[in-house]
Scaffold this motif. Structure first.
Motif, short mmCIF file in Angstrom:
data_model
loop_
_atom_site.label_atom_id
_atom_site.label_comp_id
_atom_site.label_asym_id
_atom_site.label_seq_id
_atom_site.Cartn_x
_atom_site.Cartn_y
_atom_site.Cartn_z
N HIS A 143 0.85 -1.19 0.00
CA HIS A 143 0.00 0.00 0.00
C HIS A 143 0.88 1.24 0.00
CE1 HIS A 143 1.15 0.12 4.21
NE2 HIS A 143 0.44 1.20 4.43
N VAL A 144 0.23 2.39 -0.15
CA VAL A 144 0.87 3.68 0.10
C VAL A 144 0.12 4.31 1.27
CG1 VAL A 144 1.43 5.96 -0.79
CG2 VAL A 144 1.46 4.00 -2.34
N PRO A 145 0.77 4.60 2.38
CA PRO A 145 0.06 5.22 3.51
C PRO A 145 -0.63 6.51 3.07
CG PRO A 145 2.24 4.48 4.19
CD PRO A 145 2.18 4.31 2.70
N LEU A 234 -4.01 1.88 -12.85
CA LEU A 234 -2.81 2.64 -12.54
C LEU A 234 -2.83 3.99 -13.24
CD1 LEU A 234 -0.11 2.19 -10.97
CD2 LEU A 234 0.90 1.49 -13.15
N ALA A 235 -3.23 3.98 -14.50
CA ALA A 235 -3.28 5.22 -15.28
C ALA A 235 -4.30 6.20 -14.71
CB ALA A 235 -3.60 4.91 -16.74
N ASP A 236 -5.39 5.66 -14.14
CA ASP A 236 -6.45 6.51 -13.60
C ASP A 236 -6.26 6.86 -12.13
OD1 ASP A 236 -7.67 6.45 -16.06
OD2 ASP A 236 -9.04 4.80 -15.55
N ASP A 237 -5.23 6.32 -11.50
CA ASP A 237 -5.03 6.55 -10.06
C ASP A 237 -4.73 8.03 -9.79
OD1 ASP A 237 -3.38 6.89 -7.57
OD2 ASP A 237 -3.75 4.74 -7.40
N ALA A 259 -16.03 12.49 3.12
CA ALA A 259 -16.28 11.06 3.23
C ALA A 259 -16.22 10.38 1.87
CB ALA A 259 -17.63 10.81 3.89
N GLU A 260 -16.74 11.03 0.84
CA GLU A 260 -16.72 10.45 -0.51
C GLU A 260 -15.29 10.31 -1.03
OE1 GLU A 260 -19.17 12.94 -2.88
OE2 GLU A 260 -21.07 12.20 -2.03
N ALA A 261 -14.47 11.35 -0.83
CA ALA A 261 -13.08 11.29 -1.28
C ALA A 261 -12.32 10.20 -0.54
CB ALA A 261 -12.41 12.65 -1.06
N TYR A 262 -12.56 10.09 0.76
CA TYR A 262 -11.87 9.08 1.56
C TYR A 262 -12.32 7.68 1.16
CZ TYR A 262 -9.92 6.72 5.64
OH TYR A 262 -9.21 5.89 6.46
N ALA A 263 -13.61 7.52 0.84
CA ALA A 263 -14.13 6.22 0.43
C ALA A 263 -13.47 5.76 -0.87
CB ALA A 263 -15.64 6.29 0.27
N ARG A 264 -13.30 6.68 -1.83
CA ARG A 264 -12.63 6.31 -3.09
C ARG A 264 -11.21 5.84 -2.81
NH1 ARG A 264 -14.83 11.22 -4.88
NH2 ARG A 264 -12.79 12.23 -4.78
N LEU A 265 -10.54 6.54 -1.95
CA LEU A 265 -9.15 6.22 -1.63
C LEU A 265 -9.03 4.87 -0.93
CD1 LEU A 265 -6.31 7.66 -1.76
CD2 LEU A 265 -6.70 8.26 0.62
N THR A 266 -9.82 4.66 0.11
CA THR A 266 -9.71 3.42 0.88
C THR A 266 -10.13 2.22 0.06
OG1 THR A 266 -11.90 3.86 1.83
CG2 THR A 266 -9.98 4.55 3.11
N GLU A 267 -11.15 2.36 -0.79
CA GLU A 267 -11.57 1.25 -1.62
C GLU A 267 -10.48 0.85 -2.60
OE1 GLU A 267 -13.69 -1.85 -2.99
OE2 GLU A 267 -14.13 -0.60 -1.24
N ARG A 270 -7.69 -0.82 -0.49
CA ARG A 270 -8.11 -2.07 0.14
C ARG A 270 -7.98 -3.22 -0.86
NH1 ARG A 270 -12.97 -0.88 1.29
NH2 ARG A 270 -12.58 -0.08 3.39
N ALA A 271 -8.34 -2.94 -2.11
CA ALA A 271 -8.26 -3.97 -3.14
C ALA A 271 -6.82 -4.43 -3.34
CB ALA A 271 -8.83 -3.44 -4.45
N VAL A 272 -5.87 -3.52 -3.19
CA VAL A 272 -4.46 -3.87 -3.33
C VAL A 272 -3.99 -4.66 -2.12
CG1 VAL A 272 -2.11 -2.99 -3.56
CG2 VAL A 272 -4.00 -1.89 -4.80
N ARG A 273 -4.31 -4.19 -0.92
CA ARG A 273 -3.83 -4.86 0.29
C ARG A 273 -4.41 -6.26 0.43
NH1 ARG A 273 -2.47 -1.04 5.34
NH2 ARG A 273 -1.07 -2.80 5.60
#
Length: 279
Positions: A143-145, A234-237, A259-267, A270-273
């Motif tokens: 992950h990236v913290p 990766l290109a869209d990250d 909350a919406e921005a954080y949800a996009r980030l954590t989702e 999470r898929a990577v971890r």
């Protein structure tokens, strides 16, 4: 070791500090000055391969016997900057963290207690003579913290779909910008929400940044994580943009937007971890 040399080692990200040569005292400054003049310097994969090779003997060597004399080199506005590997110091620090990440039976099988005990004793003795030592590189696996993204803006994102050996995704920013963004994010978090994990991470990163020259370059490199993300994803990250948006929303009192921005980030992460434990 030819077989090992062809291996690309995933899955870690890196936060690096490149300091100008003037930041180093002699004789170290002279060493890095000569080093930076080389026609070619080792890559991140070279560093990882060397570390992996140390784990192959029996018993394994979790921490190098001697400190690395290598570094990454970058030129910033005509100024040569270097990021020393400090592999031995980072090995000791990683070994301390490993005990908190792996179950005891697995840790004992990979690195026997006697090996870890000797490494810990060596580190304690070394610390006596090097109390102020700190690494120029921080590493995170799988992950990236979130706090690392706070240091960067979306326009500082550099993406190469086909790098020399693999895709490259990184951010680079001047030290002064990184410190300013950390301070601004901390102020926003303290004014809007209770103390929490992100605040703790930013406090820790902020203190670390203060250890370095103000004209340094700060780099976030996705490293081997480019192998864990599909090319389109990766290109869209735009993780740094999501963090910036979330903090700006908090500052504006828009809890739903944050909350919406954080949800996009954590989702996304999470898929990577989750792949760390996939069979």
């Amino acid at each position: 070791m030819p077989a090992l040399s062809s291996v690309l080692v995933p899955y870690a990200s890196y936060l690096r500090i490149y300091e100008p040569l003037a930041a180093f005292p002699e004789p170290e400054r002279g060493h890095w000055t000569r080093y930076a003049r080389r026609d070619a310097t080792p890559t991140a994969q070279d560093e990882l391969r060397r570390s992996l090779a140390d784990l192959l003997p029996t018993p394994p060597v979790p921490v190098p016997v001697h400190e690395s004399a290598d570094a990454f080199v970058a030129e910033v506005d005509g100024v040569v900057c270097v990021c020393p590997w400090r592999t031995r110091l980072r090995g000791w620090l990683a070994l301390e963290e490993l005990a908190q990440q792996l179950p005891a039976p697995l840790l004992d099988a990979a690195l026997p207690p006697v090996v870890r005990g000797q490494a810990a004793a060596d580190f304690e003795q070394w610390r006596v003579h090097n109390p102020d030592a700190r690494p120029w590189i921080r590493t995170a696996v799988w992950h990236v913290p979130v706090g690392w993204f706070t240091l960067f803006a979306d326009e500082e994102r550099e993406y190469e779909a086909q790098g020399p050996a693999a895709p490259v995704l990184r951010y680079r920013t001047p030290m002064v910008q990184a410190r300013r963004r950390v301070a601004r994010a901390l102020r926003t978090l303290r004014e809007t929400i209770d103390e929490g994990p992100l605040t703790d991470v930013l406090l820790d990163v902020g203190r670390w940044l203060e250890e370095f020259h103000p004209r340094s370059l700060v780099e976030l490199d996705y490293g081997g994580l480019v192998h864990a993300l599909p090319g389109e994803q990766l290109a869209d990250d735009r993780s740094a943009a999501d963090v910036t948006e979330g903090i700006a929303a908090l500052r504006a009192g828009d809890g739903e937007g944050a909350a919406e921005a954080y949800a996009r980030l954590t989702e996304r992460w999470r898929a990577v971890r989750d792949r760390q434990f996939a069979n």
